[in-house]
Enzyme design. Structure first.
Site, short mmCIF file in Angstrom:
data_model
loop_
_atom_site.label_atom_id
_atom_site.label_comp_id
_atom_site.label_asym_id
_atom_site.label_seq_id
_atom_site.Cartn_x
_atom_site.Cartn_y
_atom_site.Cartn_z
N GLU A 19 0.82 -1.22 0.00
CA GLU A 19 0.00 0.00 0.00
C GLU A 19 0.85 1.27 0.00
O GLU A 19 0.36 2.34 -0.36
CB GLU A 19 -0.92 0.02 1.23
CG GLU A 19 -2.02 -1.03 1.17
CD GLU A 19 -2.80 -1.13 2.48
OE1 GLU A 19 -4.01 -1.37 2.41
OE2 GLU A 19 -2.20 -1.00 3.57
N ASP A 223 -11.84 -5.11 -3.28
CA ASP A 223 -12.59 -6.36 -3.43
C ASP A 223 -14.01 -6.14 -2.94
O ASP A 223 -14.33 -5.10 -2.36
CB ASP A 223 -11.91 -7.48 -2.62
CG ASP A 223 -11.77 -7.12 -1.14
OD1 ASP A 223 -10.72 -6.60 -0.75
OD2 ASP A 223 -12.76 -7.30 -0.39
#
Ligand code: SAH
Length: 257
Positions: A19, A223
């Site tokens: 990230e 997701d």
């Protein structure tokens, strides 16, 4: 090396290495500090003092790292940028969520206390400070408007980034990677306004509230928190979420005076 405290430092917290991909190289005047099994990178980012750290995944990792940033670096505010699962049908992979409220969805001391309530605090939801999330909204909007400059036409096609939307609202955190429609559905039934699920945000919010410290939580939807959640997760984080973080933080810091 002893830590020199810089006024107005922003703490930048990440849960996963992917990230924060690319961000460390942009930090100038770096000083590294190692403690509590973490590396804290102090320096400047687009002209602003920052300290960046990889907290690890989950509520405890996030809370203890937040405390370290407060006590060792005296940060003036805290930002987390990372990924999350969608908890609302309106949110698509590639969309961005900014927390307005945060809740620990796995906190349940019922029947002693209402479900989700942090025992003895009388509260289940933490409010994000509006000044900061409004600034994050502005930065995100500006980033979305020029998304073509950050991704190739092939990437936009591959990751379906044609109609990226920004959402602001409730984020739920828990020590669970949610990858089951039924588990998500059960949460959504009792929290109809839930937008996204992740594993750190509400822990940071709780610690920041105790210290009256401003915080902002920014999440890219990676997701749908269902059975497909793990597919290409790593590739998405690296190729989409990390460039989002760079682009949005750049806009944020450039607008900040
Ligand atoms: N597969 C990863 C583990 C990811 S855990 C690995 O092996 O390294 C998920 C991380 O992304 C957490 O930091 C959490 O905040 C966020 N996240 C993304 N989607 C999530 C979901 N569906 N449920 C919970 N957390 C999610």
């Amino acid at each position: 090396m002893s830590i020199s405290i810089k006024p107005n430092t922003t703490g930048l917290i990440f849960a996963m290495r992917e990230e924060q991909e690319g961000l460390q190289a942009l930090i100038t005047d770096q000083e590294l500090h190692h403690f509590a099994k973490r590396t804290f990178i102090q320096g400047n980012l687009w002209g602003h003092p920052v300290v960046m750290v990889l907290a690890g995944i989950g509520k405890v990792a996030a809370a203890s790292t937040t405390n370290l940033l407060i006590h060792h670096f005296h940060v003036a505010q805290l930002l987390l940028s990372g990924v999350a699962g969608a908890a609302d049908a309106r949110l698509k992979v590639g969309d961005i969520v900014i927390a307005q409220e945060l809740l620990q969805h796995d906190m349940d001391a019922s029947p002693l206390f209402p479900r989700f309530e942090i025992p003895l605090s009388g509260k289940s939801r933490f409010l994000a400070p509006p000044d900061l999330y409004l600034e994050l909204q502005n930065a995100t909007q500006a980033f979305i408007e020029e998304i073509q400059q950050h991704f190739s036409p092939q990437q936009i096609q591959e990751f379906q980034l044609q109609k990226v939307q920004m959402h602001t609202g409730l984020i739920g955190s828990g020590d669970q990677f949610i990858h089951d429609k039924q588990v998500l559905g059960n949460l959504k039934r009792v929290l109809p306004d839930l937008l996204a699920v992740e594993m750190e945000g509400a822990a940071i919010a709780q610690v920041c509230e105790e210290h009256a410290l401003a915080f902002g939580i920014l999440r890219t939807i990676s997701d749908s928190a269902d059975e497909t959640a793990h597919i290409d997760f790593q590739s998405f984080v690296k190729n989409v979420a990390a460039p989002y973080t760079l682009g949005i933080l750049k806009k944020y810091f450039e607008n900040k005076n």
